[in-house]
Design a protein around this motif. Structure first.
Motif, PDB file in Angstrom:
ATOM      1  N   LEU A   3     -56.623  60.964 -68.955  1.00  0.00           N
ATOM      2  CA  LEU A   3     -55.885  59.926 -69.231  1.00  0.00           C
ATOM      3  C   LEU A   3     -55.115  59.380 -68.283  1.00  0.00           C
ATOM      4  CD1 LEU A   3     -55.144  58.259 -71.806  1.00  0.00           C
ATOM      5  CD2 LEU A   3     -53.357  59.838 -72.192  1.00  0.00           C
ATOM      6  N   THR A   4     -54.553  59.864 -67.364  1.00  0.00           N
ATOM      7  CA  THR A   4     -53.884  59.327 -66.320  1.00  0.00           C
ATOM      8  C   THR A   4     -54.588  58.693 -65.398  1.00  0.00           C
ATOM      9  OG1 THR A   4     -52.334  61.503 -66.491  1.00  0.00           O
ATOM     10  CG2 THR A   4     -52.286  60.146 -64.405  1.00  0.00           C
ATOM     11  N   LYS A   5     -56.037  59.018 -65.085  1.00  0.00           N
ATOM     12  CA  LYS A   5     -56.700  58.456 -64.163  1.00  0.00           C
ATOM     13  C   LYS A   5     -57.249  57.188 -64.969  1.00  0.00           C
ATOM     14  CE  LYS A   5     -58.820  62.408 -61.806  1.00  0.00           C
ATOM     15  NZ  LYS A   5     -60.013  62.959 -61.636  1.00  0.00           N
ATOM     16  N   LYS A   6     -57.479  57.248 -66.248  1.00  0.00           N
ATOM     17  CA  LYS A   6     -57.953  56.069 -66.958  1.00  0.00           C
ATOM     18  C   LYS A   6     -56.794  54.992 -67.045  1.00  0.00           C
ATOM     19  CE  LYS A   6     -60.453  57.232 -70.426  1.00  0.00           C
ATOM     20  NZ  LYS A   6     -61.369  56.725 -71.160  1.00  0.00           N
ATOM     21  N   ILE A   7     -55.515  55.413 -67.148  1.00  0.00           N
ATOM     22  CA  ILE A   7     -54.507  54.455 -66.997  1.00  0.00           C
ATOM     23  C   ILE A   7     -54.489  53.806 -65.673  1.00  0.00           C
ATOM     24  CG2 ILE A   7     -51.902  54.263 -67.184  1.00  0.00           C
ATOM     25  CD1 ILE A   7     -52.148  56.269 -69.433  1.00  0.00           C
ATOM     26  N   ILE A  30     -54.261  44.707 -74.638  1.00  0.00           N
ATOM     27  CA  ILE A  30     -54.238  46.054 -75.460  1.00  0.00           C
ATOM     28  C   ILE A  30     -53.336  46.967 -74.248  1.00  0.00           C
ATOM     29  CG2 ILE A  30     -55.989  45.832 -76.917  1.00  0.00           C
ATOM     30  CD1 ILE A  30     -57.665  47.657 -74.803  1.00  0.00           C
ATOM     31  N   ASN A  31     -52.633  47.818 -74.914  1.00  0.00           N
ATOM     32  CA  ASN A  31     -51.939  48.760 -73.963  1.00  0.00           C
ATOM     33  C   ASN A  31     -52.787  50.207 -74.637  1.00  0.00           C
ATOM     34  OD1 ASN A  31     -50.457  51.220 -73.354  1.00  0.00           O
ATOM     35  ND2 ASN A  31     -48.518  49.611 -73.334  1.00  0.00           N
ATOM     36  N   GLU A  32     -53.661  50.565 -73.531  1.00  0.00           N
ATOM     37  CA  GLU A  32     -54.708  51.515 -73.790  1.00  0.00           C
ATOM     38  C   GLU A  32     -53.870  52.829 -74.017  1.00  0.00           C
ATOM     39  OE1 GLU A  32     -59.065  52.657 -72.931  1.00  0.00           O
ATOM     40  OE2 GLU A  32     -57.956  52.663 -71.228  1.00  0.00           O
ATOM     41  N   ALA A 123     -57.442  41.681 -72.019  1.00  0.00           N
ATOM     42  CA  ALA A 123     -56.649  42.261 -70.704  1.00  0.00           C
ATOM     43  C   ALA A 123     -56.141  43.571 -70.929  1.00  0.00           C
ATOM     44  CB  ALA A 123     -55.450  41.232 -70.328  1.00  0.00           C
ATOM     45  N   MET A 124     -56.315  44.583 -70.353  1.00  0.00           N
ATOM     46  CA  MET A 124     -55.924  45.994 -70.517  1.00  0.00           C
ATOM     47  C   MET A 124     -54.374  46.247 -70.111  1.00  0.00           C
ATOM     48  SD  MET A 124     -58.510  47.667 -71.573  1.00  0.00           S
ATOM     49  CE  MET A 124     -60.351  47.872 -71.594  1.00  0.00           C
ATOM     50  N   THR A 142     -52.973  45.920 -79.858  1.00  0.00           N
ATOM     51  CA  THR A 142     -52.769  47.375 -79.709  1.00  0.00           C
ATOM     52  C   THR A 142     -52.740  47.926 -81.035  1.00  0.00           C
ATOM     53  OG1 THR A 142     -51.760  47.107 -77.617  1.00  0.00           O
ATOM     54  CG2 THR A 142     -51.471  49.058 -78.672  1.00  0.00           C
ATOM     55  N   GLN A 143     -51.965  47.542 -82.013  1.00  0.00           N
ATOM     56  CA  GLN A 143     -51.648  47.984 -83.187  1.00  0.00           C
ATOM     57  C   GLN A 143     -52.638  47.803 -84.059  1.00  0.00           C
ATOM     58  OE1 GLN A 143     -49.050  50.110 -83.614  1.00  0.00           O
ATOM     59  NE2 GLN A 143     -48.468  49.727 -81.770  1.00  0.00           N
ATOM     60  N   ASP A 144     -53.784  46.863 -84.003  1.00  0.00           N
ATOM     61  CA  ASP A 144     -54.921  46.814 -84.807  1.00  0.00           C
ATOM     62  C   ASP A 144     -55.665  47.794 -84.355  1.00  0.00           C
ATOM     63  OD1 ASP A 144     -54.107  44.555 -86.237  1.00  0.00           O
ATOM     64  OD2 ASP A 144     -54.539  43.350 -84.592  1.00  0.00           O
TER      65      ASP A 144
END
Length: 151
Positions: A3-7, A30-32, A123-124, A142-144
Motif C-alpha cells: 500500500l505504501t509503495k502504491k500510494i 479518487i483518493n486511493e 486523476a489519482m 472516492t466515496q462511490d
C-alpha cells in the motif's frame, strides 16, 4: 506492491494525470488510500500483512545486521544480492497475493463508477484537480468507489 509503495506511485501518476486532465470534459478524482482503508475487509488484510511482516521482518533484520560485518560496499552488495534480495522478493510476492483480490476489486469498481458517471479521465490525487481547464466538471469518485467495493 504494498500500500505504501502504491500510494507513492500514485503521486507520480497524479502529475501525469494533471497534465492529461487539462483537455478533459469530465474529470474524476479518487483518493486511493481512502478507498483501500474504506474497504470493510481492510482490517483483515492488514492483519495478514502484519503477520507477513512478523514472519519476514526478523529474517530481514538479521540479514541487514550481518551487512555491518562487511567493510567494502562491494562485499555488502554481494551479500545483499545473495542473501537479502531473495527474502525481500518472497515477502513482496506474499504481500502482493494478499492484496491482489482487493486490487482487482478496486480496479473494477473505479472503471464501473467512471463509466456510470461518464468520466473521461481519472486523476489519482485530489490535489491534481488544479490543472483542470476552467469549465470542466470535476467529480470526486472516492466515496462511490468505496461504496461499490463494499457491496
Amino acid at each position: 506492491m504494498n500500500l505504501t509503495k502504491k500510494i507513492a506511485t500514485l503521486g507520480a501518476l497524479a502529475v501525469i494525470g494533471a497534465f492529461t486532465v487539462s483537455n478533459a470534459a469530465n474529470v474524476g478524482v479518487i483518493n486511493e488510500e481512502a478507498i483501500y482503508t474504506g474497504y470493510n475487509g481492510f482490517g483483515a488484510i492488514q492483519m495478514q500483512i502484519e503477520k507477513l511482516r512478523g514472519e519476514y521482518g526478523p529474517k530481514l533484520q538479521t540479514e541487514f545486521n550481518k551487512l555491518n560485518n562487511f567493510k567494502t560496499d562491494a562485499e555488502k552488495q554481494a551479500y545483499f544480492d545473495k542473501n537479502v534480495r531473495s527474502i525481500q522478493e518472497k515477502y513482496n510476492q506474499e504481500e502482493a497475493k494478499v492484496l491482489a483480490p482487493l486490487d482487482t476489486k478496486v480496479g473494477e469498481a473505479i472503471k464501473a463508477v467512471a463509466n456510470e458517471k461518464n468520466i473521461d479521465v481519472i486523476a489519482m490525487n485530489p490535489s491534481s484537480v488544479g490543472a483542470v481547464k476552467e469549465g470542466n466538471q470535476v467529480i470526486d469518485l472516492t466515496q462511490d468507489v468505496v461504496a461499490r467495493i463494499n457491496k
